[in-house]
Write a protein that holds these residues in place. Structure first.
Motif, PDB file in Angstrom:
ATOM      1  N   ARG A 110       6.701   6.070  -3.635  1.00 44.02           N
ATOM      2  CA  ARG A 110       5.777   6.855  -2.934  1.00 44.02           C
ATOM      3  C   ARG A 110       4.308   7.049  -3.712  1.00 44.02           C
ATOM      4  O   ARG A 110       3.318   7.311  -3.522  1.00 44.02           O
ATOM      5  CB  ARG A 110       6.180   7.926  -2.334  1.00 44.02           C
ATOM      6  N   GLU A 111       4.509   6.813  -5.209  1.00 44.62           N
ATOM      7  CA  GLU A 111       3.508   7.314  -6.144  1.00 44.62           C
ATOM      8  C   GLU A 111       3.120   6.128  -7.189  1.00 44.62           C
ATOM      9  O   GLU A 111       1.941   6.163  -7.491  1.00 44.62           O
ATOM     10  CB  GLU A 111       3.977   8.504  -6.939  1.00 44.62           C
ATOM     11  N   ARG A 112       3.989   5.223  -7.146  1.00 42.77           N
ATOM     12  CA  ARG A 112       3.621   4.245  -8.430  1.00 42.77           C
ATOM     13  C   ARG A 112       4.344   2.817  -8.159  1.00 42.77           C
ATOM     14  O   ARG A 112       5.098   2.721  -7.287  1.00 42.77           O
ATOM     15  CB  ARG A 112       4.073   4.737  -9.672  1.00 42.77           C
TER      16      ARG A 112
ATOM     17  N   THR B   1       0.785  -1.204  -0.069  1.00 42.89           N
ATOM     18  CA  THR B   1      -0.131  -0.188  -0.030  1.00 42.89           C
ATOM     19  C   THR B   1       0.862   1.267   0.090  1.00 42.89           C
ATOM     20  O   THR B   1       2.070   1.418   1.011  1.00 42.89           O
ATOM     21  CB  THR B   1      -0.872   0.016   1.306  1.00 42.89           C
ATOM     22  N   LEU B   2       0.726   2.145  -0.963  1.00 39.44           N
ATOM     23  CA  LEU B   2       1.673   3.464  -1.145  1.00 39.44           C
ATOM     24  C   LEU B   2       0.752   4.341  -0.093  1.00 39.44           C
ATOM     25  O   LEU B   2      -0.358   4.255   0.192  1.00 39.44           O
ATOM     26  CB  LEU B   2       1.257   3.891  -2.427  1.00 39.44           C
ATOM     27  N   PRO B   3       1.608   5.426   0.157  1.00 41.59           N
ATOM     28  CA  PRO B   3       1.087   6.665   1.087  1.00 41.59           C
ATOM     29  C   PRO B   3      -0.238   7.226   0.465  1.00 41.59           C
ATOM     30  O   PRO B   3      -1.214   7.789   1.336  1.00 41.59           O
ATOM     31  CB  PRO B   3       1.996   7.788   0.760  1.00 41.59           C
ATOM     32  N   SER B   4      -0.618   6.915  -0.944  1.00 41.56           N
ATOM     33  CA  SER B   4      -1.838   7.615  -1.552  1.00 41.56           C
ATOM     34  C   SER B   4      -3.054   6.566  -1.103  1.00 41.56           C
ATOM     35  O   SER B   4      -4.140   7.046  -1.609  1.00 41.56           O
ATOM     36  CB  SER B   4      -1.714   7.936  -3.176  1.00 41.56           C
ATOM     37  N   GLY B   5      -2.771   5.510  -0.923  1.00 44.32           N
ATOM     38  CA  GLY B   5      -3.592   4.486  -0.506  1.00 44.32           C
ATOM     39  C   GLY B   5      -3.777   3.485  -1.752  1.00 44.32           C
ATOM     40  O   GLY B   5      -4.552   2.532  -1.584  1.00 44.32           O
ATOM     41  N   GLN B   6      -3.293   3.778  -2.787  1.00 48.29           N
ATOM     42  CA  GLN B   6      -3.108   2.886  -3.911  1.00 48.29           C
ATOM     43  C   GLN B   6      -2.361   1.405  -3.366  1.00 48.29           C
ATOM     44  O   GLN B   6      -1.579   1.474  -2.600  1.00 48.29           O
ATOM     45  CB  GLN B   6      -2.386   3.098  -4.933  1.00 48.29           C
TER      46      GLN B   6
END
Length: 317
Positions: free
Chosen positions: A226-228, A207-212
């Motif tokens: 942190r993004e993809r 799980t990434l910080p964005s919730g993905q």
């Protein structure tokens, strides 16, 4: 608040600490100082890291002499000082620099503040109370805590292999994201700008910080920042060999093999561009990188050029 240090600056600070330790070791030769000067002049990040050390040392001692000059003085006066004390002094010096420059995010990931640390070329095994086992690979820093639902790990740097027993859960965090597993065997490695997850048994959710989030299944690998996420790939053969103290190369490029071996020895190990693409196959022990180099030179038309024991280049024979 200052921004967090970039990967290049962090690497330069670590290298500057190693140079400080080497030059203070008591057996530094003129060739070592020449090699240090080449490193210093090789990139702006290197020059910046050494400048930070000079400034911090000046604030600590009230002296204006450059660090390089003081290093030579210390070596002459304290040749019997243990290398361990020198290393500690170097890390404290540059650790203070990173603390003063890096901001909150950097302070929370500094490796020397971790619960457990392995040195360069060292591996450390932890047996946790709930049956989970964790092996720290070379130059790794890890925090461990227990929660009502299982084990929580925070990997500050380096690489770990984790075996979570049946009925137990584990959460592993890096600066790039979180990995949640149950009854799983997986490894996690912090790279310069991303984290690599290898799932050897069962599956794990990232799980990434964005919730993905993404689920990696048995014998799959993914990298994430942190993004993809990167695409899921099949695990290459021998990807967990380091857990047994080995590197297994199957047609691996020479520069890639040396990059892996360099993780297990102090200083720098690299090769010339004209031999970088040569292919190597074999099994190499991680606790004897000198033997690995001898095996490479016997199998390929190359030789080892050692400027110092910390600065080694493999070149065409």
């Amino acid at each position: 608040m200052n921004p967090a240090l970039g990967p290049g600056q962090l690497a330069a600070l670590r290298q500057a600490a190693e140079w400080l330790c080497q030059l203070n070791s008591g057996d530094a030769r003129q060739s070592d100082h020449h090699a240090w000067q080449q490193w210093h002049d090789a990139s702006p990040d290197n020059a910046w890291a050494w400048q930070q050390a000079e400034r911090l040392q000046g604030r600590m001692t009230g002296q204006a002499l450059p660090v390089a000059r003081r290093v030579l003085d210390v070596s002459a006066e304290h040749r019997r000082a243990s290398r361990r004390r020198v290393i500690k002094a170097g890390m404290v010096l540059l650790g203070g620099t990173a603390l003063s420059l890096g901001g909150y995010q950097q302070r929370t990931t500094l490796p020397w503040l971790a619960d457990y640390r392995s040195g360069v070329g060292e591996q450390l095994k932890l047996n946790l109370g709930n049956g989970t086992t964790v092996r720290l690979n070379t130059d790794t820093a890890l925090d461990v805590s227990d929660t009502p639902t299982g084990t929580r790990l925070k990997l500050r740097q380096g690489e770990i292999m984790v075996q979570v027993p049946l009925g137990q859960q584990c959460q592993a965090q890096t600066t790039h994201g979180r990995v949640d597993t149950q009854a799983c065997r997986f490894s996690l490695r912090v790279l310069e700008t991303s984290t690599r997850l290898n799932v050897h048994q069962q599956q794990a959710r990232v799980t990434l910080p964005s919730g993905q989030s993404l689920v990696a299944s048995q014998q799959q690998r993914c990298e994430f920042d942190r993004e993809r996420f990167s695409p899921l790939l099949a695990l290459p053969a021998g990807s967990d060999a380091w857990d047994q103290g080995l590197i297994i190369a199957n047609g691996l490029r020479l520069d890639q093999l040396l990059a892996e071996l360099s993780r297990y020895r102090p200083g720098w190990l690299h090769c010339g561009p004209d031999v970088a693409g040569l292919r190597v196959s074999g099994t190499f022990r991680l606790d004897d990188t000198e033997q690995a180099l001898r095996a490479i030179t016997s199998a390929l038309p190359v030789r080892v050029q050692a400027r110092t024991r910390y600065w080694v280049t493999v070149v065409r024979a």
